[in-house]
Design an enzyme around this catalytic site. Structure first.
Site, short mmCIF file in Angstrom:
data_model
loop_
_atom_site.label_atom_id
_atom_site.label_comp_id
_atom_site.label_asym_id
_atom_site.label_seq_id
_atom_site.Cartn_x
_atom_site.Cartn_y
_atom_site.Cartn_z
N ASP A 54 0.84 -1.19 0.00
CA ASP A 54 0.00 0.00 0.00
C ASP A 54 0.88 1.25 0.00
O ASP A 54 1.64 1.49 0.93
CB ASP A 54 -0.90 0.00 1.24
N TYR A 59 3.30 10.06 0.68
CA TYR A 59 4.26 9.47 1.63
C TYR A 59 5.69 9.85 1.26
O TYR A 59 6.62 9.66 2.06
CB TYR A 59 4.13 7.93 1.69
N HIS A 121 -7.25 9.96 -1.96
CA HIS A 121 -6.72 9.87 -0.60
C HIS A 121 -7.67 10.43 0.48
O HIS A 121 -7.84 9.83 1.54
CB HIS A 121 -5.36 10.58 -0.54
#
Ligand code: A2P
Length: 292
Positions: A54, A59, A121
């Site tokens: 994932d 990130y 997201h």
């Protein structure tokens, strides 16, 4: 398999509404430092037997994760098709054109030719945008096109509450997955029930409460009973509730350990005990209130 079964193992899958099979445990990469740490964590996860990674653009580690995927596939002697890879379009990239561009950037960073799952997201909320609903629909329109073109095997959303999901239900393709915060003390029961009713698979981000839940005394008592760890109780609890956990670790022993959750089964009473824990250990991130 669409629901939890006692015969589940690390290779088991849940079936999405479009028939795509998704391995029941995913390896999380949120807060995994970019560079060698991300490369080796992901590589190890794949050689350990994780078949689901994932990721997300925000990130800040997708190039390293991509390298870890390439190295892991080679080291494990598997094909790309045996791995399930997810990523997410970040909040600054919402809208039709930007979502498509973000998707192609992620694909290039991960060095892949397709994704197994792509998620929005966070929903745009009306605290931040006067046209939040329109923005969510424009983003979703791009997701649908990428899906129908065959660039993504399945599409979904993350952190959506039922009223955000309802904004999309009259569109050509409905979300197949909702990835939400889910761990003991924060089970979002109404949202999970709503998703289930609409055949949307729920995935758990922070299944260990980002580590916050692991010292909980009640969980420790349950873990002791099964001679296991509180981390594994959390992962197992999600699985038994039909929710797909995405535990993250950069520690070799924990990466291996978090996949060893198929040798015991929590009793109904213990699942119930966890379900009745007071609300606790939450991140405090409310999709209707976030300002990022
Ligand atoms: P680390 O990455 O340093 O190993 P979540 O998946 O809920 O986001 O939680 C991730 C956090 O929990 C990280 O801080 C991670 O630490 C820690 N963690 C992951 N697996 C375990 C485990 N088996 N035991 C204890 N802590 C763990």
């Amino acid at each position: 398999m669409t629901h939890y079964s006692t015969s589940m193992n690390a290779r088991s899958t849940f079936k999405l509404i479009n028939g795509v099979e998704i391995p029941v445990i995913g390896f999380g990469t949120w807060q995994t430092p970019d560079g060698e740490v991300a490369v080796s964590a992901v590589k190890q996860a794949i050689t350990d037997g994780y078949r689901h990674i994932d990721c997300a653009a925000v990130y800040g580690n997708e190039k390293s994760v991509g390298q870890g995927i390439a190295e892991g596939i080679k080291a494990a002697g598997i094909t790309r098709e045996q791995l399930f890879v997810t990523s997410k379009v970040w909040n600054t990239e919402r809208g039709y054109e930007k979502t498509k561009a973000a998707f192609y950037k992620t694909l290039a960073d991960l060095r892949l030719s397709y994704l197994d799952l792509y998620l929005v997201h966070w929903p745009a909320n009306s605290k931040q945008y006067t046209n939040a609903e329109e923005l969510n629909r424009e983003t979703w329109k791009a997701m649908i096109e990428l899906y129908l073109e065959g660039r993504i095997r399945s599409i979904g959303i993350s952190n959506f509450l039922p009223h955000h999901l309802e904004q999309l239900f009259d569109m050509e393709v409905q979300p197949m997955v909702n990835q939400i915060e889910y761990h003991p003390g924060f089970l979002q029961k109404e949202n999970v029930a709503f998703c289930r009713q609409h055949q949307i698979l729920v995935e758990a981000w922070s299944p260990l409460g980002s580590g916050r839940v692991l010292q909980d005394k009640d969980l420790q008592r349950i873990a002791d009973k099964y001679q296991t760890s509180t981390a594994k109780v959390c992962i197992r609890m999600a699985l038994q509730n039909g929710v797909l956990p995405l535990p993250k670790s950069i520690t070799a022993k924990r990466i291996t350990d978090n996949l060893q959750v198929f040798g015991f089964e929590l009793s109904k009473e213990d699942i119930e005990l966890i379900a009745n824990m007071p609300e606790s250990y939450g991140s405090g991130l409310d999709p209707d209130q976030i300002d990022f």
